[in-house]
Design a protein around this motif. Structure first.
Motif, PDB file in Angstrom:
ATOM      1  N   GLU A 192       0.775  -1.220   0.147  1.00 55.33           N
ATOM      2  CA  GLU A 192      -0.054   0.062  -0.075  1.00 55.33           C
ATOM      3  C   GLU A 192       0.903   1.462  -0.112  1.00 55.33           C
ATOM      4  O   GLU A 192       1.853   1.429   0.843  1.00 55.33           O
ATOM      5  CB  GLU A 192      -0.901   0.127   1.133  1.00 55.33           C
ATOM      6  CG  GLU A 192      -2.077   1.041   1.269  1.00 55.33           C
ATOM      7  CD  GLU A 192      -2.519   1.213  -0.284  1.00 55.33           C
ATOM      8  OE1 GLU A 192      -2.403   2.230  -1.033  1.00 55.33           O
ATOM      9  OE2 GLU A 192      -2.772   0.293  -0.985  1.00 55.33           O
ATOM     10  N   ARG A 193       0.476   2.171  -0.595  1.00 54.48           N
ATOM     11  CA  ARG A 193       1.043   3.589  -0.897  1.00 54.48           C
ATOM     12  C   ARG A 193       0.893   4.373   0.229  1.00 54.48           C
ATOM     13  O   ARG A 193      -0.507   4.640   0.879  1.00 54.48           O
ATOM     14  CB  ARG A 193       0.712   4.186  -2.066  1.00 54.48           C
ATOM     15  CG  ARG A 193       1.461   5.471  -2.359  1.00 54.48           C
ATOM     16  CD  ARG A 193       1.452   5.979  -3.835  1.00 54.48           C
ATOM     17  NE  ARG A 193       0.044   5.979  -4.152  1.00 54.48           N
ATOM     18  CZ  ARG A 193      -0.856   7.025  -4.349  1.00 54.48           C
ATOM     19  NH1 ARG A 193      -0.546   8.231  -3.784  1.00 54.48           N
ATOM     20  NH2 ARG A 193      -2.096   6.820  -4.923  1.00 54.48           N
ATOM     21  N   ILE A 194       1.934   4.704   1.055  1.00 48.71           N
ATOM     22  CA  ILE A 194       1.853   5.559   2.373  1.00 48.71           C
ATOM     23  C   ILE A 194       1.620   7.056   1.732  1.00 48.71           C
ATOM     24  O   ILE A 194       1.042   7.907   2.413  1.00 48.71           O
ATOM     25  CB  ILE A 194       2.968   5.298   3.266  1.00 48.71           C
ATOM     26  CG1 ILE A 194       2.652   3.961   3.827  1.00 48.71           C
ATOM     27  CG2 ILE A 194       2.826   6.190   4.399  1.00 48.71           C
ATOM     28  CD1 ILE A 194       3.847   3.297   4.770  1.00 48.71           C
ATOM     29  N   THR A 195       2.527   7.415   0.948  1.00 52.60           N
ATOM     30  CA  THR A 195       2.660   8.639   0.578  1.00 52.60           C
ATOM     31  C   THR A 195       2.572   9.020  -0.965  1.00 52.60           C
ATOM     32  O   THR A 195       3.028   7.994  -1.822  1.00 52.60           O
ATOM     33  CB  THR A 195       3.858   9.575   0.956  1.00 52.60           C
ATOM     34  OG1 THR A 195       3.948  10.720   0.474  1.00 52.60           O
ATOM     35  CG2 THR A 195       5.062   8.756   0.509  1.00 52.60           C
ATOM     36  N   GLY A 196       1.802   9.972  -1.668  1.00 54.05           N
ATOM     37  CA  GLY A 196       1.801   9.957  -3.034  1.00 54.05           C
ATOM     38  C   GLY A 196       2.909  10.855  -3.483  1.00 54.05           C
ATOM     39  O   GLY A 196       2.773  11.365  -4.876  1.00 54.05           O
ATOM     40  N   ARG A 197       3.605  11.432  -2.619  1.00 53.53           N
ATOM     41  CA  ARG A 197       4.690  12.280  -3.138  1.00 53.53           C
ATOM     42  C   ARG A 197       6.242  11.870  -3.241  1.00 53.53           C
ATOM     43  O   ARG A 197       6.547  11.448  -1.945  1.00 53.53           O
ATOM     44  CB  ARG A 197       4.690  13.635  -2.135  1.00 53.53           C
ATOM     45  CG  ARG A 197       5.457  14.724  -2.723  1.00 53.53           C
ATOM     46  CD  ARG A 197       5.589  16.068  -1.895  1.00 53.53           C
ATOM     47  NE  ARG A 197       5.959  15.901  -0.592  1.00 53.53           N
ATOM     48  CZ  ARG A 197       5.770  16.870   0.129  1.00 53.53           C
ATOM     49  NH1 ARG A 197       5.033  17.913   0.171  1.00 53.53           N
ATOM     50  NH2 ARG A 197       6.560  16.436   1.360  1.00 53.53           N
ATOM     51  N   GLY A 198       6.821  11.806  -4.256  1.00 56.18           N
ATOM     52  CA  GLY A 198       8.321  11.645  -4.342  1.00 56.18           C
ATOM     53  C   GLY A 198       8.823  10.187  -4.326  1.00 56.18           C
ATOM     54  O   GLY A 198       9.942   9.884  -4.345  1.00 56.18           O
ATOM     55  N   ILE A 199       7.818   9.435  -4.214  1.00 54.30           N
ATOM     56  CA  ILE A 199       8.404   7.859  -4.118  1.00 54.30           C
ATOM     57  C   ILE A 199       7.595   7.046  -5.066  1.00 54.30           C
ATOM     58  O   ILE A 199       6.507   7.118  -5.266  1.00 54.30           O
ATOM     59  CB  ILE A 199       8.199   7.458  -2.615  1.00 54.30           C
ATOM     60  CG1 ILE A 199       8.929   8.207  -1.560  1.00 54.30           C
ATOM     61  CG2 ILE A 199       8.589   5.817  -2.304  1.00 54.30           C
ATOM     62  CD1 ILE A 199       8.979   7.953  -0.404  1.00 54.30           C
ATOM     63  N   LEU A 213      11.236  -0.595 -11.953  1.00 53.23           N
ATOM     64  CA  LEU A 213      11.071   0.759 -11.545  1.00 53.23           C
ATOM     65  C   LEU A 213      12.381   1.053 -10.727  1.00 53.23           C
ATOM     66  O   LEU A 213      12.953   2.066 -10.949  1.00 53.23           O
ATOM     67  CB  LEU A 213       9.961   1.014 -10.442  1.00 53.23           C
ATOM     68  CG  LEU A 213       8.620   1.452 -11.075  1.00 53.23           C
ATOM     69  CD1 LEU A 213       7.548   1.533  -9.990  1.00 53.23           C
ATOM     70  CD2 LEU A 213       8.634   2.837 -11.840  1.00 53.23           C
ATOM     71  N   LEU A 214      12.798   0.285  -9.836  1.00 53.90           N
ATOM     72  CA  LEU A 214      14.053   0.454  -9.043  1.00 53.90           C
ATOM     73  C   LEU A 214      15.320   0.777  -9.710  1.00 53.90           C
ATOM     74  O   LEU A 214      16.161   1.609  -9.523  1.00 53.90           O
ATOM     75  CB  LEU A 214      14.300  -0.714  -8.123  1.00 53.90           C
ATOM     76  CG  LEU A 214      15.208  -0.513  -7.251  1.00 53.90           C
ATOM     77  CD1 LEU A 214      14.963   0.797  -5.927  1.00 53.90           C
ATOM     78  CD2 LEU A 214      15.518  -1.739  -6.017  1.00 53.90           C
ATOM     79  N   LEU A 215      15.299  -0.019 -11.073  1.00 52.86           N
ATOM     80  CA  LEU A 215      16.525  -0.152 -11.576  1.00 52.86           C
ATOM     81  C   LEU A 215      16.740   1.073 -12.754  1.00 52.86           C
ATOM     82  O   LEU A 215      17.341   1.718 -12.895  1.00 52.86           O
ATOM     83  CB  LEU A 215      16.823  -1.420 -12.747  1.00 52.86           C
ATOM     84  CG  LEU A 215      16.899  -2.788 -11.855  1.00 52.86           C
ATOM     85  CD1 LEU A 215      17.284  -3.982 -12.830  1.00 52.86           C
ATOM     86  CD2 LEU A 215      18.161  -2.584 -10.725  1.00 52.86           C
ATOM     87  N   ALA A 216      15.501   1.530 -13.142  1.00 49.80           N
ATOM     88  CA  ALA A 216      15.365   2.887 -13.886  1.00 49.80           C
ATOM     89  C   ALA A 216      15.799   3.947 -12.881  1.00 49.80           C
ATOM     90  O   ALA A 216      16.204   4.827 -13.365  1.00 49.80           O
ATOM     91  CB  ALA A 216      13.802   2.944 -14.208  1.00 49.80           C
ATOM     92  N   ARG A 217      14.971   3.775 -11.715  1.00 44.65           N
ATOM     93  CA  ARG A 217      15.317   4.878 -10.840  1.00 44.65           C
ATOM     94  C   ARG A 217      16.944   4.921 -10.428  1.00 44.65           C
ATOM     95  O   ARG A 217      17.656   5.870 -10.217  1.00 44.65           O
ATOM     96  CB  ARG A 217      14.868   4.757  -9.519  1.00 44.65           C
ATOM     97  CG  ARG A 217      14.899   6.112  -8.447  1.00 44.65           C
ATOM     98  CD  ARG A 217      14.363   7.156  -8.699  1.00 44.65           C
ATOM     99  NE  ARG A 217      12.959   6.915  -8.908  1.00 44.65           N
ATOM    100  CZ  ARG A 217      12.466   8.037  -9.647  1.00 44.65           C
ATOM    101  NH1 ARG A 217      12.898   9.162 -10.066  1.00 44.65           N
ATOM    102  NH2 ARG A 217      11.073   7.957  -9.668  1.00 44.65           N
ATOM    103  N   ALA A 247      13.981  10.876 -12.891  1.00 39.95           N
ATOM    104  CA  ALA A 247      12.467  10.653 -13.439  1.00 39.95           C
ATOM    105  C   ALA A 247      11.301  11.049 -12.394  1.00 39.95           C
ATOM    106  O   ALA A 247      11.683  10.994 -11.407  1.00 39.95           O
ATOM    107  CB  ALA A 247      12.491   9.287 -13.989  1.00 39.95           C
ATOM    108  N   GLU A 248      10.346  11.111 -12.941  1.00 42.89           N
ATOM    109  CA  GLU A 248       9.177  11.522 -12.080  1.00 42.89           C
ATOM    110  C   GLU A 248       8.772  10.229 -11.456  1.00 42.89           C
ATOM    111  O   GLU A 248       8.848   8.948 -12.032  1.00 42.89           O
ATOM    112  CB  GLU A 248       7.927  12.009 -12.587  1.00 42.89           C
ATOM    113  CG  GLU A 248       8.149  13.533 -13.336  1.00 42.89           C
ATOM    114  CD  GLU A 248       8.299  14.524 -12.016  1.00 42.89           C
ATOM    115  OE1 GLU A 248       7.435  14.168 -10.925  1.00 42.89           O
ATOM    116  OE2 GLU A 248       9.115  15.259 -11.716  1.00 42.89           O
TER     117      GLU A 248
END
Length: 343
Positions: free
Chosen positions: A156-163, A313-317, A323-324
């Motif tokens: 579950e997503r805890i925060t919608g900003r920056g992660i 996602l992790l490897l792209a980061r 990236a956004e």
């Protein structure tokens, strides 16, 4: 006399060898191995077939030294022995190995301090990135995070900003499970696993209530059981609590499969038949549910999809931290088995 290997056997297979056999460029082979750039499925298959045929093994030490990376990613989950996490860990380790990475596994037990250590990037430079399934960390701590170690949230997503985040639509999935029970003619559908705080449980409660409203069924707080854990014993205790009421439920929506398995045992001990007297649906599609008596109906998240998407996602980061952030939702299915089959 000791046999000497031939020159061909001694020669180290290179990326160029793989590329030549697969009829692609060396860059394409590197992209398949790293997952940093999208590659067509058919092309990936040709490259992986060539890797297997030639016995190619990437020189990870040289690659990591060149890129100034550790070649390690961390996976932090609350409980390794919970079947859902055990199955997800296996899939992530397999997917990471295909991409040339080794996974370090950390068990946080939902402890706030242990999760704070993960959120802080663990030991600086030890890992290239982190996959994290949090339990005891609140929204404010995520929003205040300053560590630059790439991080992807699971569940579950805890925060919608920056992660970055990968998960399923818990509201829709819970509604589907509850709707299925209502469509079987069940009118007193209990929910096992509610929590008052935000997070996965709150979203599943939201979906449960939505489905009740759509079916024209009242919301009865006596049928919503808060559990202090999500293990078999908590499910059994919740059922015993419900059966002490004057008007017991005729169906159970359990917020995970372990609760459901404990519930099945308590119903059996009480002399109640499943699904004739009480229908049961769980959540997670763990392997145990396919072998319980009766077999367990459940919401089945695409765990393999979670593993693949989170690593991509992790490897792209790791490759390009500018990236956004992405919020990816993977599919789920409702697996109807004996515990809620139509009568």
């Amino acid at each position: 006399m000791v046999d000497q290997q031939s020159d061909a056997e001694q020669r180290i297979v290179s990326v160029r060898d793989v590329a030549a056999l697969a009829r692609v460029s060396p860059t394409t082979v590197s992209n398949v191995l790293s997952g940093n750039r999208p590659v067509a499925t058919a092309t990936q298959d040709r490259v992986r077939h060539a890797i297997e045929e030639l016995g190619y093994r990437p020189n990870l030490s040289a690659r990591n030294l060149r890129l100034r990376r550790a070649g390690l990613i961390a996976l932090a989950v609350p409980e390794i022995d919970v079947p859902y996490f055990a199955e997800l860990v296996r899939l992530i380790v397999q997917a990471a190995r295909r991409r040339g990475y080794t996974v370090l596994i950390d068990q946080t037990e939902g402890d706030a301090e242990a999760e704070r250590f993960v959120l802080g990037g663990m030991n600086p430079g030890m890992v290239d990135g982190i996959l994290f399934s949090p339990l005891g960390t609140d929204r404010a701590e995520f929003e205040q995070r300053r560590n630059r170690t790439p991080l992807v949230l699971l569940g579950e997503r805890i925060t919608g900003r920056g992660i970055d985040h990968v998960g399923i639509d818990n509201v829709a999935a819970a509604a589907a499970a509850t709707r299925h029970l209502a469509e079987q003619g069940r009118r007193r559908i209990a929910a096992l696993g509610h929590r008052t705080e935000s997070g996965t449980a709150a979203l599943r409660s939201q979906g449960y209530r939505q489905a009740l409203d759509q079916a024209g069924l009242p919301y009865d707080e006596d049928l919503v059981v808060i559990t202090h854990g999500y293990h078999r014993t908590n499910g059994a205790m919740a059922v015993r609590q419900l059966l002490q009421q004057g008007d017991p439920p005729d169906a159970l929506f359990c917020y995970n499969d372990l609760l459901a398995l404990g519930a099945l045992r308590a119903l059996h001990d009480a002399g109640l038949r499943v699904p004739e007297d009480v229908a049961v649906v769980g959540f997670d599609d763990i392997d145990d549910g396919r072998y319980s008596i009766p077999t367990l109906s459940t919401i089945a998240p695409d765990k393999a999809g979670i593993a693949e998407a989170s690593l991509d996602l992790l490897l792209a980061r790791i490759a390009g931290p500018g990236a956004e952030p992405s919020q990816l939702t993977v599919p789920y299915t409702l697996e109807v088995r004996e515990s809620s089959r139509p009568l």
